[in-house]
Design a protein around this motif. Structure first.
Motif, mmCIF file in Angstrom:
data_model
loop_
_atom_site.group_PDB
_atom_site.id
_atom_site.type_symbol
_atom_site.label_atom_id
_atom_site.label_comp_id
_atom_site.label_asym_id
_atom_site.label_seq_id
_atom_site.Cartn_x
_atom_site.Cartn_y
_atom_site.Cartn_z
ATOM 1 N N GLU A 162 34.428 -11.125 47.950
ATOM 2 C CA GLU A 162 34.713 -11.031 49.387
ATOM 3 C C GLU A 162 36.083 -11.606 49.711
ATOM 4 N N GLY A 163 37.009 -11.501 48.760
ATOM 5 C CA GLY A 163 38.377 -11.939 49.005
ATOM 6 C C GLY A 163 38.650 -13.384 48.694
ATOM 7 N N GLY A 164 37.685 -14.113 48.135
ATOM 8 C CA GLY A 164 37.872 -15.520 47.832
ATOM 9 C C GLY A 164 38.864 -15.749 46.705
ATOM 10 N N GLY A 165 39.473 -16.930 46.706
ATOM 11 C CA GLY A 165 40.407 -17.323 45.656
ATOM 12 C C GLY A 165 41.162 -18.562 46.078
ATOM 13 N N THR A 166 41.090 -19.622 45.272
ATOM 14 C CA THR A 166 41.816 -20.857 45.556
ATOM 15 C C THR A 166 43.248 -20.726 45.059
#
Length: 316
Positions: free
Chosen positions: A253-257
């Motif tokens: 869902e577009g996550g990323g640190t």
């Protein structure tokens, strides 16, 4: 994926990574055999660099002298000899190098495999053997067969993580003998930004302290100083996901640190690889960035990668 024995006795955190020499590189990946370091990158016939210390680099002979014949069947529009995004891994005594054949902005693409028992061009056994086709995509597919990365899970099973734009990043289990997709193996999408265009690509998975970490590149490369590439990461207990970022957002869902978005000089860092020392106590991030002080040329970067008390990577 890598063999940590190659980096045994090396403390990456004690090295000075002020790189010098022939540093033009796009989509770099690194390995080490004996006392010599090697970088493989996008270029005519697959670009190769070597270094005696990991800091001073020189260009070596390319792997291929021309585009592999098999590739013309899957990517007939390919009319130049640049081969993209190699990935190098030592597994069971053999170096596996996956590579991509494609044309810019299209998903009529194919991933190939070439092997060797040594990286030393002066070794009598040095010979790259092209194993040909691994997997491909067409205009009818919702994925793009480029940017391959080999990862062997904690149970010893090999997997190929790959993808660019379209439906996102894919994972498929490999046959441990052929190192190509296993019979009946199905593609699994494990990361997506859910955007149009879906600006995610260049995955690289490593395992550390019970987690699989997937590093990916967001946004746009290949525009020199106008590039917007940036490097992010998520992690999962299972190689097949789901992967979540530091804030608990799914990478589906577009996550990323964020790991690196660049600075005024080093613009658009991306297409990274991560490597650990032999004792896994130190690690490095390898990627390209566009040098604003050198006409925006894609340039090799190698930097120490640190890990916080909760196991999240950062550049310090």
């Amino acid at each position: 994926m890598f063999n940590s024995e190659s980096f045994k006795g090396v403390n990456f955190y004690e090295m000075n990574w002020d790189l010098k020499g022939q540093l033009w590189a796009h989509d770099p990946v690194i390995s080490k055999e004996g006392d010599r370091w090697y970088v493989f990158h996008t270029g005519k016939g697959i670009g190769v660099k070597s270094s005696e210390d990991g800091v001073n680099w020189k260009q070596e002979k390319s792997i291929f002298s021309s585009l592999p014949e098999w590739a013309k069947e899957y990517v007939p529009e390919k009319d130049e000899e640049s081969i993209w995004a190699p990935d190098i891994a030592l597994h069971n005594g053999v170096y596996y190098l996956y590579y991509s054949v494609s044309t810019f902005g299209k998903n009529t693409s194919a991933i190939g495999l070439v092997t060797n028992t040594t990286l030393d061009p002066n070794h009598p056994d040095y010979k790259w053997e092209d194993k040909g086709y691994v997997i491909h995509s067409t205009a009818e597919d919702n994925y793009n067969a480029i940017d391959a990365n080999l990862i062997v899970d904690q149970e010893g099973r090999p997997w190929l993580n790959f993808g660019s734009f379209w439906g996102g990043l894919q994972l498929i289990e490999l046959d441990p003998v052929t190192m190509k997709p296993a019979d009946g193996a199905e593609l699994k999408t494990i990361s997506s930004r859910c955007l149009e265009p879906n600006t995610i690509e260049a995955p690289f998975i490593v395992h550390r302290d019970g987690y699989y970490y997937q590093f990916v590149s967001f946004d746009f490369c290949c525009r020199g100083v106008d590039s917007t590439y940036n490097i992010v990461v998520g992690r999962s207990k299972d190689i097949t996901g789901p992967y979540f970022d530091k804030n608990g957002v799914s990478m589906m869902e577009g996550g990323g640190t964020l790991i690196d978005k660049g600075d005024d000089r080093w613009i658009g860092p991306g297409h990274c690889a991560v490597f650990f020392s032999g004792d896994a106590e130190s690690s490095i991030l390898v990627n390209h960035a566009y040098d604003a002080e050198n006409e925006g040329k894609p340039t090799l970067q190698i930097r120490p990668l640190y890990w916080d008390e909760n196991g999240w990577p950062h550049l310090g």
